[in-house]
Structure formats: structure tokens, C-alpha cells
Write a protein that holds these residues in place. Structure first.
Motif, short mmCIF file in Angstrom:
data_model
loop_
_atom_site.label_atom_id
_atom_site.label_comp_id
_atom_site.label_asym_id
_atom_site.label_seq_id
_atom_site.Cartn_x
_atom_site.Cartn_y
_atom_site.Cartn_z
N SER A 86 0.80 -1.23 0.00
CA SER A 86 0.00 0.00 0.00
C SER A 86 0.83 1.27 0.00
CB SER A 86 -0.95 -0.01 1.21
OG SER A 86 -1.84 -1.10 1.13
N ALA A 87 1.91 1.30 0.78
CA ALA A 87 2.73 2.52 0.85
C ALA A 87 3.29 2.92 -0.51
CB ALA A 87 3.85 2.33 1.87
N PRO A 88 3.79 1.99 -1.34
CA PRO A 88 4.31 2.39 -2.65
C PRO A 88 3.23 3.04 -3.53
CG PRO A 88 5.13 0.22 -2.07
CD PRO A 88 4.08 0.57 -1.06
N LEU A 89 2.02 2.49 -3.49
CA LEU A 89 0.93 3.06 -4.30
C LEU A 89 0.59 4.46 -3.80
CD1 LEU A 89 -1.22 2.87 -6.48
CD2 LEU A 89 -2.68 1.65 -4.85
N TRP A 90 0.55 4.64 -2.47
CA TRP A 90 0.28 5.94 -1.89
C TRP A 90 1.30 6.96 -2.40
CZ3 TRP A 90 1.29 10.25 0.91
CH2 TRP A 90 0.28 10.83 1.67
N ALA A 91 2.56 6.55 -2.40
CA ALA A 91 3.64 7.44 -2.84
C ALA A 91 3.53 7.77 -4.33
CB ALA A 91 4.99 6.79 -2.55
N LYS A 92 3.17 6.79 -5.14
CA LYS A 92 3.06 7.01 -6.59
C LYS A 92 1.95 8.01 -6.91
CE LYS A 92 4.78 2.39 -7.79
NZ LYS A 92 4.38 1.04 -8.28
N ILE A 93 0.84 7.88 -6.20
CA ILE A 93 -0.29 8.79 -6.44
C ILE A 93 0.08 10.22 -6.05
CG2 ILE A 93 -2.64 9.37 -5.71
CD1 ILE A 93 -3.14 6.33 -5.46
N VAL A 94 0.68 10.38 -4.86
CA VAL A 94 1.06 11.72 -4.40
C VAL A 94 2.15 12.31 -5.30
CG1 VAL A 94 2.15 13.00 -2.53
CG2 VAL A 94 0.36 11.34 -2.03
N SER A 95 3.09 11.48 -5.71
CA SER A 95 4.16 11.95 -6.58
C SER A 95 3.61 12.47 -7.90
CB SER A 95 5.15 10.82 -6.83
OG SER A 95 6.19 11.24 -7.68
N ARG A 96 2.61 11.79 -8.42
CA ARG A 96 2.02 12.23 -9.68
C ARG A 96 1.20 13.51 -9.49
NH1 ARG A 96 -0.59 8.18 -14.19
NH2 ARG A 96 -1.15 9.79 -15.72
N LEU A 97 0.53 13.61 -8.37
CA LEU A 97 -0.21 14.84 -8.07
C LEU A 97 0.74 16.04 -8.04
CD1 LEU A 97 -2.59 13.62 -5.21
CD2 LEU A 97 -3.27 14.27 -7.53
N LYS A 98 1.95 15.80 -7.52
CA LYS A 98 2.93 16.87 -7.44
C LYS A 98 3.53 17.16 -8.81
CE LYS A 98 6.09 16.79 -4.26
NZ LYS A 98 6.01 18.22 -3.86
N SER A 99 3.96 16.12 -9.52
CA SER A 99 4.65 16.32 -10.80
C SER A 99 3.75 16.95 -11.86
CB SER A 99 5.20 14.99 -11.31
OG SER A 99 4.14 14.09 -11.61
N GLU A 100 2.47 16.63 -11.83
CA GLU A 100 1.53 17.20 -12.79
C GLU A 100 0.86 18.47 -12.27
OE1 GLU A 100 -1.19 14.27 -14.26
OE2 GLU A 100 0.40 12.81 -14.67
N GLU A 101 1.33 18.92 -11.11
CA GLU A 101 0.86 20.16 -10.49
C GLU A 101 -0.66 20.18 -10.33
OE1 GLU A 101 2.39 23.33 -12.87
OE2 GLU A 101 4.44 23.07 -12.13
N ILE A 102 -1.19 19.01 -9.97
CA ILE A 102 -2.62 18.91 -9.73
C ILE A 102 -2.97 19.40 -8.34
CG2 ILE A 102 -4.54 17.26 -9.52
CD1 ILE A 102 -3.08 15.53 -11.61
N LEU A 103 -2.08 19.08 -7.39
CA LEU A 103 -2.29 19.49 -6.01
C LEU A 103 -1.03 20.21 -5.54
CD1 LEU A 103 -4.73 19.02 -4.11
CD2 LEU A 103 -3.43 17.17 -3.06
N PRO A 104 -1.14 21.46 -5.16
CA PRO A 104 0.07 22.21 -4.78
C PRO A 104 0.63 21.72 -3.44
CG PRO A 104 -1.90 23.51 -4.34
CD PRO A 104 -2.36 22.29 -5.08
N GLU A 105 1.90 21.92 -3.27
CA GLU A 105 2.56 21.56 -2.01
C GLU A 105 2.40 22.72 -1.03
OE1 GLU A 105 4.63 19.12 0.63
OE2 GLU A 105 3.92 18.66 -1.40
#
Length: 851
Positions: free
Chosen positions: A777-796
Motif C-alpha cells: 500500500s505505501a508504494p501506491l500511496w507514494a506514486k499517487i502523491v508523486s504524480r499529483l505533485k509532478s503534474e501540479e494537480i495538487l500544490p505543495e
């Protein structure tokens, strides 16, 4: 001047039989020279009649296959109705060998007596004559019983009576049509309501972007002004060129089509106007009957009275069926070319316009040859009329060669839906608003949601990719660990549930309810409907109670060692152990959470006491009394995740850590508007997910929330989260249940609380020894958040708290304030006001410091 050379036919056309002397009147006198034979209707005697010519020049007869003509005799001027008399014209070149046919035989051309040479008529065949004879014989009784006086009256007043009868028939027909039209007017009002039905219900994200649609029959929703002029001109040229000049029925087109169909003895051309076609659509009646056509015509006339031409055309362009489940130009453009109507090219418009008359027959994907021929005809017509300037005739073949068939056979199969589990949730919500409403038939709802479309679109893709990767690495197993009977209806595939919330509002940002593709056999939304044991992912709830009460702080030191709890009666015991049976002695709460030590968690729970545990767990998950009684268990096992909680509930609970210790009730739908724009649902005072929780509840203090974020940063890092992507500042915890049945990771950022569960639907099956939260589960959580960041969907963004915890330097060994001690293992820790250490460390690296 022709004359009759026979005293048996008087100048007024009266024929006197030379045998029985009965009288009949010929409807038409012979006008051509020659010999004719008249058969008496009564005695069947045949009389020869000659027509001579004074100064008549015989014309050349062009049609050589005609040798006979007919004269019909009207009802008798005496007492009986005569039969039809047949006259034969002899061959004038051989008068002495004339032979007469009693019954005229049908030929390939038809002529009247008035102009036997050039005018067509329908001849009476043997069958027709036999029918007439039969009718005459059957009605003889009724003619004989009519008194002569009545007959004489009808003879003298015949024309007047005929006029009266015609007038009466006209009045009856007028009142009949008037009454029918009045009913049609009422029915039209009801039918017009159909125009607002079967509209797709649109699910929009927080920025009004289309996420999904709900429909069974999808009709168009475009305004006429939004449709390109070229499209409207071509459609009108193909379907109804006189649309703006007729009043619902094009009588000239009807006459022209009837004539063509008659002379060809088959259906060649139709004459239904666009208004009639719209009437047929509204009636939803495809029967080929005169009654249906009559009603359709009446409805069409009524529509013209109630709607403007623009409204009729708009309704037609949105409702007309164009094949493959596509109703309306808008849906046809999307299905056939994956375009909007405004993006269509001329040839594409022509193809769509060719489908209205017979969408299945002319489908380019089912019958290319027929479709191509139909398009070619339309192109020729449009070029001839100057509607299109460019010559397209030579481009048709290449156009069809480039035309690609859609993957789905119908519009429904190709419908846009990147959030199937969301769509199903909203469908159920719509049904719950009014169970008596057919949401598909009515349609047209606008559902405004809190989703982020871009995140929702890639979610299923990431989950599928992640599970595929686990399979490829052979990490996934399916091992039965409990002796239970497996249900056939339960999926045997590995599943995953993901849900993300906005902590500050409770708004659902994205949601996916299963690892497999959504289907009729896989609609169970595990993100909100499934409840499973949480394992160690529940520990932040435990430690937040400890921190908030002030009984413990992050630096509190406990001993990690085997322990046993005995029941009050001494008959039973419980010995919780750590993963891998590893024990490390003294350690702080911070280290215990990061290393997920079960023994220390149970010790904390025991020291807090069951009433305190019940209070905090209930506030997090079961604030409603009845719900708590059904789901809560009042023992220390709750400290290790024995309660069954949904991913939605876990994400909601963790949102408190990022939102000043406050939980906002989760919601996905902001509001729902009906077809008329009226609001029928609002999230403001609605428990959308039936969690039985208030709109807002305070769980812990802001200071305690900040301490928990600090603690959970360490546990998140210990899970190896950052190996799988750039996740930024994260606070979270993994969880794995006994026998590797459930794998969890629940975490929060300042603007996102997300829970992920992976496992099998049947809890009797394990994923194998690799099936841990940190591995699955942790790897999937990280992949989703990483994509949200890289595609600037959700700001940090940074965590923010209204009141901050204090930061003090403490000694790791004692948990006391390291003010003047000489300990080498000092670090800075977060404390609430109530949990601040009261003592200073007096140790040094060489023992207690002397004062």
C-alpha cells in the motif's frame, strides 16, 4: 362529324336492347369510327353498334397492342342497375373477319374511351367483372323491395341528395378531425415533456469539468445557435428542403413521393417533414399503419402551432436517431468522429445527414457500400443546388478508407466515464432522493462534485499498473488461512481501494473502489462500503488520545518487551507480540510508533484505561450511540486494529491531524440540479455517506494535532515511502493485519488525507508474507502523491495550526528536559501544554550528574 348508325342508341346515350327492350344509359358515347358490341345487362343479348364518319380522317394509332376498348354503363334508368358493358373495336382492315371478345383482356398500357390512343386508364379484368356481377346479384333483393315512389323521388332529386350527402359527409369529417385535433393538442403538450427526458445526467468536478455521465438513452443537449450553419443547411437539404415554408406537412412533396412510389410499384421516396419525424420520435411508434400516419400528421400540425421553427429544428437535431445508440447530432459526432458538431468537416456532416432515414441500413461500419452510395447521392444533390462549393464526389472513396470504426459497438459502450465507482455512488444517491423517479428516463441532472478531474482520471490507471507490477514481481499469492466456505459471488482477484479527502473541508478529491475494472460483476465500492480490520494503521488514533490527554508525550519512555494480560477471573490471557517477535527494551513513544511496536501500544492503552479509549475511538469513528454499540469492542485489542473501519472513515480520521484536530464530515456531491435548474440536493446539511456523524467535530487540540504530525512523519519515513516518489511533507502509518490479509497505508499532507487498502474480498485469504502495508500500500500511496505533485494537480503546502506545540530539547534516555545534562543523545521534541515534561534530566554519559 361522327354519328351512331343504330337506332338502339339514342342521341342522349340511352341504349335500348333489341331483345328484351330494357333501357340503360351509356356513361360515354363512342367517339371513334368502327364497330362495337354492347351486351345487355339483363338478358345478355349482344347488339352490334357501328360508328360512322362523315368527314373523319382516321388517325394513325401508335400503340399496336390495343384492339379493344370499354364503355361503362351507369345504373338503370328503369328499375335495375346495369352491369359494365364491354365494347370491342374490330380490325378495320378485315371487317368481314371481325371477332369480338366478350371480356377485355389486360394489356401493358391502359386507355380510356375518350382518347383510346393516348390516355391511360385501368382496365376491368375478368376478376373485376366477376366481382361486380357478384355484388349486383347479391343486392338484387334490396333493389326489388324499394318502392317505386322512392326510386322516382331519388331520380328527380338525385343531384340535390348527392349534394346533401356530400355536405353531411364533409361536416362529419370536419367535426371528427376537429375533435381529434383537440385531443391531439392535449396530447402534444404531454409529448413535449419528452423533449426534456433522456438527457444525460452530467457529473462535474469542482471546476465544472465533465467527469462522467449517467444515461441509458442519451439524447443531445445543444442549442440550435451552437450548431454550425453548414450542418443545419445540409440537414435541411437532405431531410426537408421546404422546412421553413410548410406548416408541418409538405403536400407537394407528399404528392411527388406518392407518384414516384406508384409508378415504380415500390417504396422509392419518403415525404415526411422534419416536423413529422419529430412527431414520430415523440410518439415512439414505428408501426406502419394509416392510423399512425394520420396521428403523426396531426401531431406535426400541432407542433407547428406550439413551437417555433427554430425550436422544432433544435429538438429534431437533438432527438433524431443516427445509429449505434446515438441520439442527436452531438452524440453522433462524438461516436463516429470523436468530435463536437462545431469541429465536423463537410464530408463528416454529410455522412451524419445520410443516417437519419435508415441509420442501421446506412451505417458506414455495418454496410459500407450502401452508406457510400447514399453519401454519393447526397453529395451530387448538394453540389447541384450549390450548397457545397467544393467538389467532393472524387473524395468519397478516400474518406471511407480513412474512416475508423470506434472500439465500442454503441454510444453506451464508449461513454466517457473515468470515475465508474463515483458514478455508481451518485446513481444510488439520485435514486435515494426520490425512489419513485426513473432517473434514466427523466435525466438531465447536473451533479456538482468536489472531485479533481485530473486526479480522478489517472487513479484507475495507477492502481492497475501497481497491481500488475506486484504480479510481475510474483509478490502476490492467494493462500487460504481460515476454514470458511468461499462465496462464488466474491471476486478472487486482488482488490485495491483508494480515497482522498481535503482535510479542511471533508471534500472527496478522488475515489476508486476496486483493483479490477468496474463491471456489472464488480460494482462493490470498497472505498466507502467495505469495512476491514486496520492493523497498526490505527495506532495514530491511540497515540493522539495519549498526547491529547497529557498522560503521555512523544518523549515518554516505555519498555518494549514480551507482556501478558490476564483476564480478571485469571482463566485467560492475551500476549500481544511484535512483528518478527523483535523486542528492543526502553524506547520513546516516537520510536515506538515509527517501529510499530505492538507491546508499547497495548501498554499505552492499558494506562489510558478503557473509558478513555472508548471516548476517543468513538469521537473519531462512532459519535452516534447506536453505531458505536454495533461496531465498537471495549477491550485492549482496539489498540492494535481489531475494529473494522472503512477506508473513507480512516482517511476522515487522519484528516483531523492536518486540520487543527477537527474532522469535517466527508462529502463528494456539493449539490444536484434537476432538469429545470432547481436545486434538489445540497451537502450543507446532508450526511451523504451515511456515516452518522455531525458536520464538524473537534477531536483533539491543535497542539496535539501538531505533535501527531511530527510523530507520523517518522512513521511515514520508516515505511520507505520516499523510495517510490517525491511525496513532500507526509505524516502517515502503515498497517498489516494477521496472516497478511489486509495491507494499509493511511497518511495526510496539509491538503490531502488519503487511505489505501489492498487485499482480497474474502478475508479468509492471505496475500502471502509479502502482503504488508509497507510492501503493497505505501508504494501506491507514494506514486499517487508523486504524480499529483509532478503534474501540479495538487500544490505543495505546509501544515498550519492555530496554536502550536512547544519545542524542547529532551534526553532520549529519560524523556526529561535536557537543560544542563551532558547526555549525548539529545534531540528536540514537540509537546502540548499538558504533556510537557516536569523534570530535567540529571544524567550524563558517565552516570547521574552531581549538583
Amino acid at each position: 362529324m361522327n354519328k351512331l348508325n343504330n337506332e338502339r342508341i339514342l342521341p342522349d346515350g340511352t341504349f335500348i336492347c333489341e331483345n328484351c327492350h330494357s333501357r340503360s344509359k351509356l356513361s360515354t358515347l363512342p367517339t371513334k369510327t368502327g364497330s362495337y358490341k354492347i351486351t345487355c345487362y339483363k338478358c345478355k343479348h349482344q347488339t352490334l353498334v357501328k360508328v360512322e364518319e362523315d368527314d373523319y380522317k382516321e388517325k394513325v394509332i401508335e400503340e399496336q397492342n390495343f384492339t379493344s376498348y370499354k364503355i361503362e354503363i351507369p345504373p338503370s334508368i328503369d328499375e335495375e342497375k346495369p352491369k359494365v358493358n364491354i365494347l370491342d373495336k374490330p380490325n378495320t382492315e378485315k371487317k368481314e373477319e371481325i371477332k369480338y371478345n366478350e371480356i377485355m383482356l389486360p394489356t401493358t398500357k391502359f386507355f380510356t374511351v375518350e382518347d383510346a390512343v393516348s390516355k391511360p386508364f385501368i382496365e376491368i379484368t375478368k376478376v373485376t367483372k366477376r366481382l361486380q356481377d357478384t355484388i349486383y346479384e347479391k343486392t338484387a333483393f334490396f333493389r326489388n323491395i324499394i318502392p317505386q315512389g322512392i326510386k322516382d323521388f331519388f331520380k328527380s332529386k338525385g343531384l340535390i341528395l348527392v349534394g346533401i350527402i356530400i355536405l353531411a359527409l364533409f361536416l362529419v369529417l370536419y367535426f371528427f378531425i376537429s375533435s381529434v385535433y383537440a385531443e391531439v393538442q392535449i396530447e402534444t403538450e404531454k409529448l413535449l415533456l419528452q423533449l426534456n427526458k433522456h438527457k444525460p445526467s452530467k457529473i462535474l468536478d469542482r471546476n465544472d469539468n465533465l467527469v462522467s455521465e449517467i444515461y441509458q438513452k442519451k439524447t443531445g443537449t445543444m442549442k440550435l445557435s451552437e450548431m454550425p450553419d453548414k450542418l443545419k443547411k445540409i440537414i435541411l437539404a437532405v431531410e426537408d428542403k421546404n422546412f421553413y415554408s410548410h406548416s408541418g406537412i409538405d403536400y407537394l412533396a407528399f404528392a411527388r413521393a406518392s407518384y414516384k412510389n406508384l409508378i415504380n410499384l415500390k417504396y422509392i421516396q419518403g415525404a415526411s417533414t422534419i416536423t413529422q419525424q419529430l412527431a414520430r420520435i415523440l410518439l415512439n411508434d414505428r408501426r406502419k399503419s394509416l392510423s399512425r400516419k394520420f396521428k403523426e400528421a396531426m401531431i406535426a400540425i400541432s407542433l407547428e402551432k406550439k413551437l417555433t421553427k427554430e425550436q422544432i429544428l433544435e429538438a429534431y437535431l437533438n432527438q433524431v436517431y443516427l445509429g449505434h445508440g446515438a441520439f442527436g447530432i452531438e452524440n453522433a459526432a462524438k461516436y463516429y468522429f470523436d468530435k463536437t458538431p462545431t469541429e465536423l468537416k463537410v464530408m463528416e456532416i454529410i455522412l451524419i445527414s445520410s443516417l437519419a432515414s435508415a441509420p442501421n441500413k446506412y451505417s458506414p461500419f455495418k454496410n459500407r457500400e450502401l452508406s457510400e452510395n447514399r453519401v454519393r447521392q447526397i453529395v451530387t444533390t448538394l453540389e447541384t443546388k450549390g450548397i457545397i462549393k467544393e467538389k467532393f464526389s472524387g473524395k468519397i472513396y478516400k474518406f471511407y478508407e480513412r474512416l475508423k470504426s470506434p472500439e465500442a459497438q454503441t454510444v453506451f459502450g464508449s461513454r466517457y466515464d473515468k470515475a465508474p465507482f463515483v458514478t455508481e455512488h451518485i446513481r444510488e444517491l439520485l435514486k435515494s432522493i426520490d425512489p419513485n423517479i426513473d432517473i434514466y428516463e427523466l435525466g438531465g441532472y447536473v451533479i456538482e462534485t468536489t472531485l479533481i478531474k485530473e486526479a480522478q482520471e489517472f487513479l484507475a490507471e495507477e492502481i492497475k499498473s501497481h497491481i500488475t507490477n506486484l504480479k510481475d514481481k510474483k509478490k502476490i499469492k492467494r493462500v487460504k488461512v481460515k476454514n470458511t466456505t468461499e462465496k462464488e459471488s466474491v471476486s478472487k482477484e486482488l482488490q485495491a481501494a483508494v480515497i482522498g479527502l481535503e482535510p479542511s473541508s471533508g471534500a472527496v478529491l478522488f475515489m476508486h473502489g476496486g483493483g479490477e475494472e468496474f463491471s456489472s460483476n464488480n460494482q462493490f465500492n470498497r472505498a466507502i462500503q467495505m469495512k476491514r480490520q486496520t492493523g497498526s494503521s490505527i495506532k495514530p488514533i491511540l497515540y493522539s488520545a495519549a498526547i491529547d490527554t497529557g498522560k503521555f508525550n512523544a518523549a515518554s519512555v516505555l519498555i518494549d518487551s514480551p507482556i501478558q494480560f490476564v483476564t480478571p477471573d485469571g482463566r485467560g490471557g492475551w500476549s500481544p507480540d511484535n512483528f518478527g517477535n523483535s523486542y528492543e527494551g526502553e524506547m520513546t513513544i516516537r520510536d515506538a510508533l515509527a517501529k510499530s511496536k505492538n507491546t508499547i501500544a497495548v501498554q499505552v492503552g492499558e494506562r489510558l484505561g478503557l473509558p478513555v479509549l472508548e471516548k476517543y475511538y468513538s469521537n473519531y469513528f462512532f459519535p452516534e450511540k447506536e453505531e458505536k454499540q454495533k461496531r465498537y469492542r471495549n477491550d485492549l485489542s482496539v489498540t492494535l486494529g481489531s475494529l473494522e473501519i472503512s477506508p473513507l472513515e480512516m482517511a476522515s480520521a487522519f484528516s483531523a491531524f492536518a486540520n487543527d484536530g477537527v474532522i469535517k464530515r466527508p462529502y463528494l456531491v456539493k449539490r444536484i440540479l434537476d432538469q429545470n435548474g432547481k436545486e434538489i440536493f445540497n451537502s450543507e446539511n446532508t450526511d451523504e455517506f451515511q456515516l452518522k456523524v455531525p458536520k464538524e467535530r473537534k477531536i483533539i487540540s491543535p497542539e496535539a494535532a501538531e505533535v501527531m504530525v511530527s510523530l507520523m512523519r517518522g512513521s511515514a519515513n520508516s515505511s520507505g515511502l520516499k523510495k517510490y516518489g517525491k511525496v513532500g511533507d507526509v505524516a502517515g502509518k502503515t498497517g498489516t493485519t494477521n496472516d497478511y490479509i489486509d495491507a494499509w497505508f493511511v497518511g495526510t499532507k496539509s491538503n490531502l488525507a488519503m487511505a489505501i487498502w489492498i487485499g482480497y474480498d474474502d478475508p479468509a485469504f492471505s496475500m502471502g508474507r509479502s502482503g504488508m502495508g509497507a510492501e503493497f500500500s505505501a508504494p501506491l500511496w507514494a506514486k499517487i502523491v508523486s504524480r499529483l505533485k509532478s503534474e501540479e494537480i495538487l500544490p505543495e503546502t505546509k501544515f498550519n495550526f492555530s496554536r502550536h506545540a512547544s519545542r524542547l530539547s529532551v534526553c532520549r534516555s529519560t524523556g526529561n528536559i535536557a537543560k544542563d545534562c551532558d547526555c549525548s543523545d539529545k534531540y528536540t521534541e514537540y509537546f502540548t501544554k499538558e504533556g510537557r515534561p516536569s523534570s530535567e534530566c540529571i544524567l550524563s554519559d558517565y552516570g547521574p550528574k552531581l549538583r
